[in-house]
Design a protein around this motif. Structure first.
Motif, short mmCIF file in Angstrom:
data_model
loop_
_atom_site.label_atom_id
_atom_site.label_comp_id
_atom_site.label_asym_id
_atom_site.label_seq_id
_atom_site.Cartn_x
_atom_site.Cartn_y
_atom_site.Cartn_z
N PRO A 20 5.00 4.35 8.42
CA PRO A 20 5.03 5.44 7.45
C PRO A 20 6.32 5.45 6.65
N ALA A 21 6.35 6.29 5.61
CA ALA A 21 7.54 6.40 4.76
C ALA A 21 8.75 6.78 5.60
N PHE A 22 9.94 6.42 5.12
CA PHE A 22 11.16 6.73 5.86
C PHE A 22 12.16 7.36 4.94
N SER A 23 13.15 7.99 5.52
CA SER A 23 14.25 8.51 4.73
C SER A 23 15.47 7.66 5.02
N VAL A 24 16.35 7.56 4.04
CA VAL A 24 17.52 6.72 4.18
C VAL A 24 18.57 7.45 5.00
N LYS A 64 17.30 -9.58 -1.27
CA LYS A 64 17.03 -9.55 0.16
C LYS A 64 18.26 -10.07 0.88
N ILE A 65 18.83 -9.23 1.73
CA ILE A 65 20.06 -9.53 2.44
C ILE A 65 19.79 -10.20 3.77
N ALA A 66 18.78 -9.69 4.48
CA ALA A 66 18.50 -10.19 5.82
C ALA A 66 17.02 -10.09 6.15
N ASP A 67 16.57 -11.02 6.98
CA ASP A 67 15.24 -10.93 7.57
C ASP A 67 15.36 -10.03 8.79
N VAL A 68 14.22 -9.53 9.26
CA VAL A 68 14.23 -8.65 10.43
C VAL A 68 13.19 -9.16 11.43
N SER A 69 13.53 -9.07 12.71
CA SER A 69 12.60 -9.46 13.77
C SER A 69 11.75 -8.27 14.16
N SER A 70 10.74 -8.49 14.99
CA SER A 70 9.85 -7.40 15.41
C SER A 70 10.59 -6.32 16.19
N LEU A 131 6.81 -7.07 -0.69
CA LEU A 131 8.11 -7.39 -0.10
C LEU A 131 7.95 -7.71 1.38
N LYS A 132 8.65 -8.71 1.84
CA LYS A 132 8.67 -9.04 3.26
C LYS A 132 9.61 -8.06 3.96
N PRO A 133 9.33 -7.70 5.20
CA PRO A 133 10.24 -6.82 5.93
C PRO A 133 11.65 -7.42 5.99
N GLY A 134 12.65 -6.56 5.91
CA GLY A 134 14.04 -7.00 5.96
C GLY A 134 14.96 -5.95 5.38
N LEU A 135 16.21 -6.34 5.16
CA LEU A 135 17.21 -5.47 4.57
C LEU A 135 17.45 -5.90 3.13
N TYR A 136 17.38 -4.94 2.21
CA TYR A 136 17.51 -5.22 0.78
C TYR A 136 18.66 -4.40 0.19
N LEU A 137 19.24 -4.92 -0.90
CA LEU A 137 20.24 -4.20 -1.67
C LEU A 137 19.66 -3.97 -3.06
N ALA A 138 19.50 -2.69 -3.43
CA ALA A 138 19.00 -2.32 -4.76
C ALA A 138 20.20 -1.95 -5.62
N THR A 139 20.30 -2.56 -6.81
CA THR A 139 21.44 -2.29 -7.69
C THR A 139 20.97 -2.02 -9.12
N PHE A 151 26.12 6.91 -13.34
CA PHE A 151 26.54 5.80 -12.51
C PHE A 151 25.77 5.89 -11.19
N PHE A 152 24.87 4.96 -10.97
CA PHE A 152 24.09 4.96 -9.74
C PHE A 152 24.68 3.93 -8.78
N ASP A 153 24.98 4.38 -7.56
CA ASP A 153 25.48 3.46 -6.53
C ASP A 153 24.36 2.52 -6.11
N SER A 154 24.74 1.34 -5.65
CA SER A 154 23.75 0.46 -5.05
C SER A 154 23.33 1.07 -3.73
N THR A 155 22.19 0.63 -3.23
CA THR A 155 21.62 1.22 -2.03
C THR A 155 21.08 0.14 -1.12
N LEU A 156 21.43 0.23 0.17
CA LEU A 156 20.83 -0.65 1.18
C LEU A 156 19.55 0.00 1.66
N VAL A 157 18.48 -0.78 1.71
CA VAL A 157 17.18 -0.25 2.13
C VAL A 157 16.58 -1.16 3.19
N ALA A 158 16.23 -0.57 4.32
CA ALA A 158 15.55 -1.30 5.39
C ALA A 158 14.05 -1.13 5.22
#
Length: 162
Positions: A20-24, A64-70, A131-139, A151-158
């Motif tokens: 389900p949806a998540f909050s940061v 995409k910064i990182a892949d994620v395992s189960s 998108l494949k599961p993982g850690l992303y940086l949105a800029t 001015f919008f900060d970049s955001t890390l999103v899992a």
């Protein structure tokens, strides 16, 4: 000052087909409550709005910064392996902010291209799909329009969220 504070607030609404949806929020990978299906694709929705004004046609980059395992353990992608960042076990917003800043510098220094680039619609919303599961940086850079400069900060999103 109030406009700048409002501009920094990015409303993230993330939908993932895996969970389900998540909050940061800052969370450790050890906080994951159940395994995820890393073969399922995710979607991400981000809104860019300031003082009730939606910013249309803003280019948003996603790396995409990182892949994620189960079991929610991150492994840096080949572009970011040289940074030697440790992503597993991070517990505080301050730690995540340091990681975010380091990743931004790494992207600039090594001229790393975004994995996806999309533009906001008339409501200031941008959608990323498949998108494949993982850690992303949105800029996104400085946004000017409708009499405002934000001015919008970049955001890390899992994806998916914990």
């Amino acid at each position: 000052m109030a406009k700048r504070r409002l501009a920094i607030r990015i409303v993230l609404i993330c939908f993932c087909l895996c969970l389900p949806a998540f909050s940061v929020m800052a969370a450790a990978t050890t906080d994951a409550s159940e395994p995820i299906d890393v073969t399922r694709e995710c979607t991400l929705t981000i809104s860019y709005i300031c003082d009730g004004t939606a910013f249309e046609d803003v280019s948003v980059k996603l790396c995409k910064i990182a892949d994620v395992s189960s079991d929610f353990q991150y492994t840096l992608t080949s572009h970011f392996e040289p940074s030697k960042l440790i992503l597993n076990g991070v517990r505080t917003n301050g730690e995540w902010n340091i990681i975010r800043s380091t990743l931004e510098a790494h992207i600039i220094a090594d001229n790393i291209k975004a994995d996806a680039v999309e533009k906001t619609d008339y409501e200031g919303i941008v959608y990323f799909e498949n998108l494949k599961p993982g850690l992303y940086l949105a800029t996104v850079g400085t946004v000017t329009g409708k009499g405002l400069t934000c001015f919008f900060d970049s955001t890390l999103v899992a994806l998916p969220g914990l």
